[in-house]
Design a protein around this motif. Structure first.
Motif, PDB file in Angstrom:
ATOM      1  N   GLU A 194     -46.787 -68.481  43.892  1.00 57.47           N
ATOM      2  CA  GLU A 194     -47.779 -67.412  43.965  1.00 57.47           C
ATOM      3  C   GLU A 194     -47.775 -66.537  42.713  1.00 57.47           C
ATOM      4  O   GLU A 194     -48.467 -65.524  42.647  1.00 57.47           O
ATOM      5  N   ALA A 220     -43.262 -64.978  51.477  1.00 59.46           N
ATOM      6  CA  ALA A 220     -43.884 -65.131  50.156  1.00 59.46           C
ATOM      7  C   ALA A 220     -45.339 -64.666  50.202  1.00 59.46           C
ATOM      8  O   ALA A 220     -45.822 -64.000  49.264  1.00 59.46           O
ATOM      9  N   VAL A 251     -42.674 -68.278  46.624  1.00 59.11           N
ATOM     10  CA  VAL A 251     -43.135 -67.049  45.987  1.00 59.11           C
ATOM     11  C   VAL A 251     -43.433 -67.271  44.510  1.00 59.11           C
ATOM     12  O   VAL A 251     -44.327 -66.648  43.935  1.00 59.11           O
ATOM     13  N   LYS A 260     -47.148 -61.506  48.144  1.00 59.58           N
ATOM     14  CA  LYS A 260     -48.421 -61.657  47.436  1.00 59.58           C
ATOM     15  C   LYS A 260     -49.469 -60.694  47.980  1.00 59.58           C
ATOM     16  O   LYS A 260     -50.254 -60.107  47.221  1.00 59.58           O
TER      17      LYS A 260
END
Length: 836
Positions: free
Chosen positions: A226, A191, A223, A195
């Motif tokens: 984010e 994740a 994820v 990002k």
């Protein structure tokens, strides 16, 4: 620490493997499962590997990598047995089973290891050395099945490749350990990687098993925290019907996301890749888990068409001294202890161990593995193999510590000692091995990038590392410049549902779509956004306005009627011209003050009227320029008082005209009631009333400078606030009242003789005066900004000029151009009257 060590206390106390004749009390029920590899010893270590990828076609699909894992376990056991510093005087044996990638067979193998019986050894299973720990499996689902069964018997399962987060639950799996990090670390690291590359719109594919489902669930949660959106999430599995895989391919083909996160095993992914190849679905950026990212069987020229540029996490590679020589030195045997190697040998060399057949020649047993190039003989990629090696040494160190701890203690002390055992050692390569409270090791991954190799396939290039033992913020070490993206590009591929909203706009989520799909809406007037992808626009402070791009607040233009602009200059010139004209007329009247026309028109009121008109012209100057406290108070009060003084004089002159006309009638003595004294008194009285109104206005709520920010969005109008509007209306009302009274009286006197024309001129002047101020009201209200002040000045000047010219222009004409008419006889002459 390994819970089963406490169960060894009685066995070890008998001399680390010395046997005693015991009466058989146990009997095996059912057909025993035979190990593929086995060796007797004081303590037995179990092993369960997936030598075949499918139980149905076991004879046809052999997993050479799993054979390497098994031989690495045997290699480690042989090393430990030959060492004097670990388990001195104790020999380790092993039993290694094949689960054929089947949960059922994996559990059966686990049960066989718990029983401790096989057909090769003694017929009494109760007299056999115990299996203290098991090394396995290569899959999370298999490990879950076995760990659930053996945990009740306090047998430890040490996995080298099962990464499911669920296995860290000590309540469900108290005896499970692993030398590979939990997917909890990998999922969250993936994740962070998404990002890091700025991808906000991705697709997801997972294996439909414990490994894929658990890992993907953690990844999706991490994820989405984010701010990344998932376009689709599909499950695949090797046994799925082809139609289901084709459905997944169609979803991938018609998706708009350009990045796919694949949390799968290499076997499951291979089925999907084959279908993608058939439909030529290329140009996607793959992000992979350690389940497939470092798999050599996928790194072929054919599969590279789909997976080129792939990035993912892999277990760090390692070097195990002397392992390759050991792998190449193995030979088949007729012993049932080594039956697993026979099929392996037959498959590699296409021969038959027992006897020749029509299809195969008989194996000699001396075929050379040095000439074989497959996953078994490849010792360059030992990422998972090293985990098997560490697992075996972890078991050995734990046993060694247990025996050392047990010696010379009472039974209760021994049990307490065993329950506190922990593994913490360093391998020859300098790698530290230990388990945390959940049985997990520290997480350290290499970040691999699939780049083109010389043979047209893929080579794994390390472009970074991820190490959880490092401080926060420094766990990622990346070399972005070394990455080759899909299609051989050096430029990072973008994968977004909607392009970022530039400053000056805000995001508006598209109805029915994820938050990453949005429209960019220009901020409203007076609002800005100064960051990319702003959710809301910020309203500018009142004194500021948004620029055209709506990304910055700029100070509004401050507007007022100034002396420097053209309109201000024109009004100043007109004001001064009016005052100069008034003074000039006053000078003419003064020079001709003894003439009949000046004397007949009441020279005292005429001079006072000229004085007040001059003040009216000059008071308009107070309306020009930046408003201040004094200018705001002065402009309205001066305007009100001077105009009342002016109208009072005109009213006095009108009354004088009427009185003078009445005085010419026989027997009339009316002029004694309105002589010069009365005229002065009336003017002063009317003016003082206005002075009182203005005084009350200034005392209660005087006018003050104000920044008008509401009338215009792009500028500030600097104006004079009336303070008390009622007082302003009273000032105007009073002026209007006197004007109407004066107009009515002058209108009544309109039929006076033509040569005595004062009333007619006053009537015209008041008619103009009233017309100007009546039209002033709507113009004043509707005029914007500084034009409001300009309208007010125009009304003052127009009405003042009207009074000045209508009343005094005819007289000046007679004085200067027709002096023959400036006689008493002409003024007193009788002539027919004319009506208006």
């Amino acid at each position: 620490h390994f819970p089963l060590l406490a169960n060894l206390r009685f066995y070890i106390s008998r001399g680390h493997g010395s046997s005693r004749a015991v009466k058989p009390v146990c009997r095996l029920r059912g057909t025993p499962a035979l190990p593929q590899f086995s060796k007797d010893g004081d303590i037995i270590i179990g092993g369960i590997f997936s030598f075949h990828d499918n139980v149905i076609t076991a004879k046809n699909i052999i997993n050479f990598k799993e054979y390497q894992f098994a031989q690495t376990m045997i290699f480690a056991i042989e090393q430990i047995n030959n060492r004097s510093d670990i388990l001195p005087g104790v020999s380790l044996g092993y039993k290694i089973y094949d689960d054929c990638s089947s949960v059922t067979l994996a559990i059966r193998a686990g049960m066989a290891l718990m029983n401790g019986y096989d057909e090769v050894m003694s017929d009494n299973p109760c007299n056999k050395p115990p299996t203290v720990a098991i090394i396995g499996h290569s899959g999370s689902s298999l490990s879950i099945g076995v760990a659930t069964v053996i945990s009740s018997f306090r047998i430890s399962l040490v996995s080298y490749y099962a990464t499911c987060i669920c296995l860290s639950n000590r309540n469900e799996f108290p005896t499970f350990f692993r030398t590979i990090p939990s997917d909890n670390f990998q999922s969250r690291a993936l994740a962070q990687l998404v990002k890091h590359f700025g991808w906000t719109w991705i697709g997801a594919v997972r294996s439909d098993n414990a490994y894929g489902n658990s890992g993907m669930a953690t990844f999706l949660q991490a994820v989405q925290e984010e701010g990344v959106c998932i376009e689709y999430s599909e499950a695949i599995y090797r046994t799925y019907p082809r139609e289901k895989l084709l459905k997944t391919v169609e979803i991938i083909k018609h998706s708009t996301s350009r990045v796919i996160i694949a949390f799968t095993t290499f076997i499951d992914l291979e089925f999907l890749i084959k279908e993608l190849l058939l439909q030529n679905v290329t140009g996607l950026q793959w992000l992979g888990s350690e389940g497939w990212i470092a798999t050599e069987s996928l790194a072929t020229e054919q599969y590279y068409r789909i997976l080129n540029g792939a990035i993912g996490f892999a277990i760090s590679n390692a070097v195990i001294p002397d392992l390759k020589e050991f792998l190449l030195s193995v030979r088949p045997s007729s012993s049932v202890n080594n039956i697993g190697l026979n099929e392996f040998w037959e498959d590699i060399f296409s021969c038959s161990i027992n006897k020749a057949t029509k299809e195969k020649i008989q194996c000699t047993g001396f075929e050379n593995l040095n000439n074989v190039n497959n996953h078994y003989t490849d010792a360059t990629e030992l990422r998972i193999t090293n985990n098997v090696y560490k697992a075996m040494y972890a078991i050995a160190y734990s046993l060694h510590n247990g025996i050392t701890c047990e010696s010379g203690q009472e039974a209760s002390e021994q049990m307490a000692c065993f329950s506190k055992l922990k593994v913490n050692f360093t391998t020859k390569s300098g790698e530290r091995v230990y388990f945390d409270e959940n049985g997990d090791p520290a997480a350290r991954y290499e970040i691999l990038n699939w780049q083109l190799s010389n043979n047209g396939g893929a080579r794994f290039v390390t472009v970074g590392i991820y190490d959880t033992s490092l401080p926060d913020g420094k766990q990622f070490l990346m070399n972005n410049s070394a990455i080759v993206w899909t299609g051989g590009q050096n430029k990072l591929l973008r994968s977004v549902c909607s392009e970022s909203c530039i400053p000056g706009t805000r995001k508006a989520v598209q109805k029915g779509k994820p938050a990453c799909c949005f429209d960019c809406i220009l901020c409203a007037e007076g609002e800005i956004s100064n960051v990319t992808d702003s959710i809301d626009c910020i309203k500018c402070p009142l004194e500021y306005n948004a620029n055209d791009k709506r990304d910055r607040c700029i100070l509004k233009t401050i507007e007022f009627l100034s002396y420097g602009e053209i309109m201000g200059v024109v009004l100043v010139v007109c004001s001064l011209l009016g005052a100069f004209t008034t003074i000039s007329i006053a000078a003419i009247f003064f020079l001709h003050r003894d003439t009949p026309i000046v004397r007949a028109n009441n020279s005292e009121l005429s001079f006072l009227l000229l004085f007040s008109l001059a003040l009216c012209f000059l008071c308009s100057l107070t309306f020009i320029g930046q408003p201040s406290d004094w200018s705001c108070m002065l402009r309205h009060t001066a305007f009100g008082i001077t105009f009342v003084l002016c109208i009072s004089c005109v009213l006095g002159k009108t009354i004088v005209v009427l009185m003078a006309f009445r005085a010419t009638l026989p027997g009339s003595n009316i002029m004694k009631w309105f002589g010069p004294t009365q005229q002065r008194f009336s003017v002063c009285t009317f003016t003082m009333i206005q002075v009182l109104i203005c005084a009350l206005w200034l005392l209660t709520s005087p006018p003050f400078p104000n920044k008008n920010m509401n009338s215009f969005k792009d500028k500030i109008i600097l104006e004079c606030d009336l303070g008390l509007p009622a007082a302003f209306y009273a000032v105007l009302g009073y002026i209007g009242l006197l004007s109407v009274l004066c107009f009515v009286l002058s209108f009544l006197a309109r039929k006076l003789p033509d040569n005595f024309n004062e009333a007619k001129f006053i009537t015209f002047s008041m008619l103009i005066f009233c017309a100007v101020w009546i039209t002033f009201i709507p113009a004043y209200i509707s005029s914007p900004g500084k034009y409001t002040v300009a309208v007010e000045i125009f009304a003052i000047l127009a009405s003042s000029f009207g009074l000045l010219f209508c009343i005094f222009a005819p007289k000046c004409y007679v004085i200067l151009l027709k002096p023959e008419k400036n006689t008493k006889k002409h003024l007193m002459g009788k002539m027919p009257s004319k009506s208006l």
